[in-house]
Design a protein around this motif. Structure first.
Motif, PDB file in Angstrom:
ATOM      1  N   UNK A 216      35.428  -3.776 -19.162  1.00 44.89           N
ATOM      2  CA  UNK A 216      34.173  -3.138 -18.728  1.00 44.89           C
ATOM      3  C   UNK A 216      33.124  -4.182 -18.354  1.00 44.89           C
ATOM      4  N   UNK A 217      32.420  -3.910 -17.289  1.00 47.10           N
ATOM      5  CA  UNK A 217      31.430  -4.865 -16.790  1.00 47.10           C
ATOM      6  C   UNK A 217      30.000  -4.429 -17.067  1.00 47.10           C
ATOM      7  N   UNK A 218      29.784  -3.171 -17.397  1.00 48.65           N
ATOM      8  CA  UNK A 218      28.434  -2.684 -17.678  1.00 48.65           C
ATOM      9  C   UNK A 218      28.387  -2.097 -19.085  1.00 48.65           C
ATOM     10  N   UNK A 219      27.193  -1.880 -19.601  1.00 51.00           N
ATOM     11  CA  UNK A 219      27.041  -1.298 -20.931  1.00 51.00           C
ATOM     12  C   UNK A 219      27.611   0.116 -20.983  1.00 51.00           C
ATOM     13  N   UNK A 224      32.020   3.608 -22.930  1.00 57.17           N
ATOM     14  CA  UNK A 224      33.104   4.531 -22.605  1.00 57.17           C
ATOM     15  C   UNK A 224      34.435   3.992 -23.119  1.00 57.17           C
ATOM     16  N   UNK A 225      34.650   2.668 -22.993  1.00 54.89           N
ATOM     17  CA  UNK A 225      35.888   2.058 -23.504  1.00 54.89           C
ATOM     18  C   UNK A 225      35.976   2.212 -25.023  1.00 54.89           C
ATOM     19  N   UNK A 226      34.846   2.083 -25.711  1.00 60.18           N
ATOM     20  CA  UNK A 226      34.835   2.291 -27.161  1.00 60.18           C
ATOM     21  C   UNK A 226      35.225   3.724 -27.491  1.00 60.18           C
ATOM     22  N   UNK A 227      34.652   4.680 -26.769  1.00 61.70           N
ATOM     23  CA  UNK A 227      34.977   6.084 -27.008  1.00 61.70           C
ATOM     24  C   UNK A 227      36.455   6.348 -26.766  1.00 61.70           C
TER      25      UNK A 227
END
Length: 394
Positions: A216-219, A224-227
């Motif tokens: 991921x490149x943005x916050x 979303x990757x964490x979710x």
């Protein structure tokens, strides 16, 4: 305030989602497959949004391309279709060689021809250097191949036309004919890149490359990757412990626990069980699992008794101590257990199978012969009975 009643459409979506989670590759002909096709658009949207998994549905297959949250979890191996024995390294190699043979096969193939293709594959110098060889001369070797074939039958890659694998086990000249379902075969690899493009030689490194996702490149993308990672773990793992999560995942789960679990419950019917140590999604119907606890039979009883012992023990136990416990239990319950459990060599196998199950359920950890109870195991502890005194009558 009571929950809103589940509509017929919601119930159908729930059945379809549960079917995909239990069997990520469904083939045509079942009621579950029909429901997945009917609600495919909504299911695909949910899995993409909440897990990052891709759902592809066509006339013959419904494939949920799952990426595991952890690549180091070896507690849930493939299992033989009949005996449920875990696949050995030898059987995994045979399975891969069989798939490579089927990729080049015609619309039909015999078990004998499949065996020939596997034998050709074992001539690869890489396998020879790894000490892997097959001759298919002994029943044990044919049994390993049959275990791989029956798994392919279970997945729907093969369809038996004539013959029986048991006859082949007795004598290699007894052949079996199969249809090769090419579309199902093509749907098997769940990788983010083509396996032929991976150049890494180390198996662990190859697995990482095969399942690697774009960083991921943005916050927003990072959250979303964490979710995705946490929802995957809650759907796949029996229990998620806060202590085993990286700091960023732990903080996100603590803050977003209600929202994540609510969405999972709405789709699947799983119910969150929150404790100080972690979180688990519990199935009230007890059918969305490949391992149950407790379970009937000798093996199930051994597992429950060892779980109770570990839950009430002070500190870790060695596997040798648990082997001794299994021997004592075999004597104590010899009238109820199968006869073979009383044999001298049976205790170690009974204890090992019990620990494999407890580890797969996230109830114990094993390290260098030492077994340590995890927090969730406390539910199997037996409390001392409370005896109430009878009231005296006036």
């Amino acid at each position: 305030m009571s929950a809103a009643p589940v509509t017929e459409a919601q119930e159908e979506r729930r059945r379809a989602a549960r079917a995909l989670l239990a069997s990520p590759l469904l083939t045509s002909g079942s009621e579950e497959f029909r429901l997945v096709r009917k609600h495919g658009g909504e299911l695909a949207s949910w899995f993409t949004q909440e897990t990052g998994w891709r759902l592809v549905v066509d006339a013959e297959t419904a494939r949920l391309y799952k990426t595991p949250a952890r690549l180091d979890d070896a507690t849930r191996p493939a299992r033989a279709a009949r005996s449920k024995a875990p696949f050995t390294r030898r059987r995994y190699v045979l399975l891969c060689l069989a798939l490579a043979t089927l990729e080049r096969a015609d619309a039909q193939i015999t078990l004998g021809r499949l065996a020939e293709g596997v034998l050709t594959g074992t001539a690869d110098p890489v396998l020879a250097d790894a000490g892997i060889e097959f001759r298919m001369e002994r029943r044990e070797e044919r049994s390993d191949l049959v275990a791989a074939v029956r798994l392919l039958l279970e997945w729907g890659v093969l369809h038996r036309v004539a013959g029986d694998e048991d006859a082949y086990l007795s004598e290699a000249s007894n052949d079996v004919l199969y249809d090769v379902r090419r579309r199902v075969l093509a749907a098997l690899p769940a990788a983010t890149c083509g396996p032929s493009t991976v150049e890494a030689a180390d198996p662990d490194e190859r697995l990482m490359v095969l399942t690697a996702e774009v960083a991921p490149e943005t916050e927003e993308l990072r959250l979303r990757a964490l979710r995705h990672r946490l929802t995957r773990r809650l759907l796949d793992d029996p229990v998620v412990y806060y202590a085993e999560l990286p700091e960023d995942e732990r903080a996100y789960l603590v803050s977003q626990r209600y929202a994540i679990t609510r969405r999972i419950t709405e789709l699947t019917g799983l119910v969150p069980e929150a404790r100080a140590e972690g979180l688990a999604m519990v199935d009230p119907d007890d059918d969305l699992t490949d391992l149950r606890m407790p379970e009937q039979g000798t093996d199930g009883h051994v597992t429950l008794l060892i779980a109770t012992h570990l839950a009430t023990a002070e500190g870790p136990r060695t596997e040798e101590q648990l082997n001794s416990l299994a021997r004592e239990l075999a004597i104590q319950y010899r009238s109820y257990w199968r006869k073979s459990a009383a044999e001298p060599a049976a205790a170690a196998e009974l204890a090992a199978q019990a620990l494999d199950r407890l580890a797969a359920l996230g109830l114990v950890s094993r390290d260098a012969g030492t077994v340590t109870a995890k927090p969730a195991l406390v539910r199997y502890a037996l409390a001392a009975p409370t005896i109430r005194k009878a009231r005296s009558r006036a």
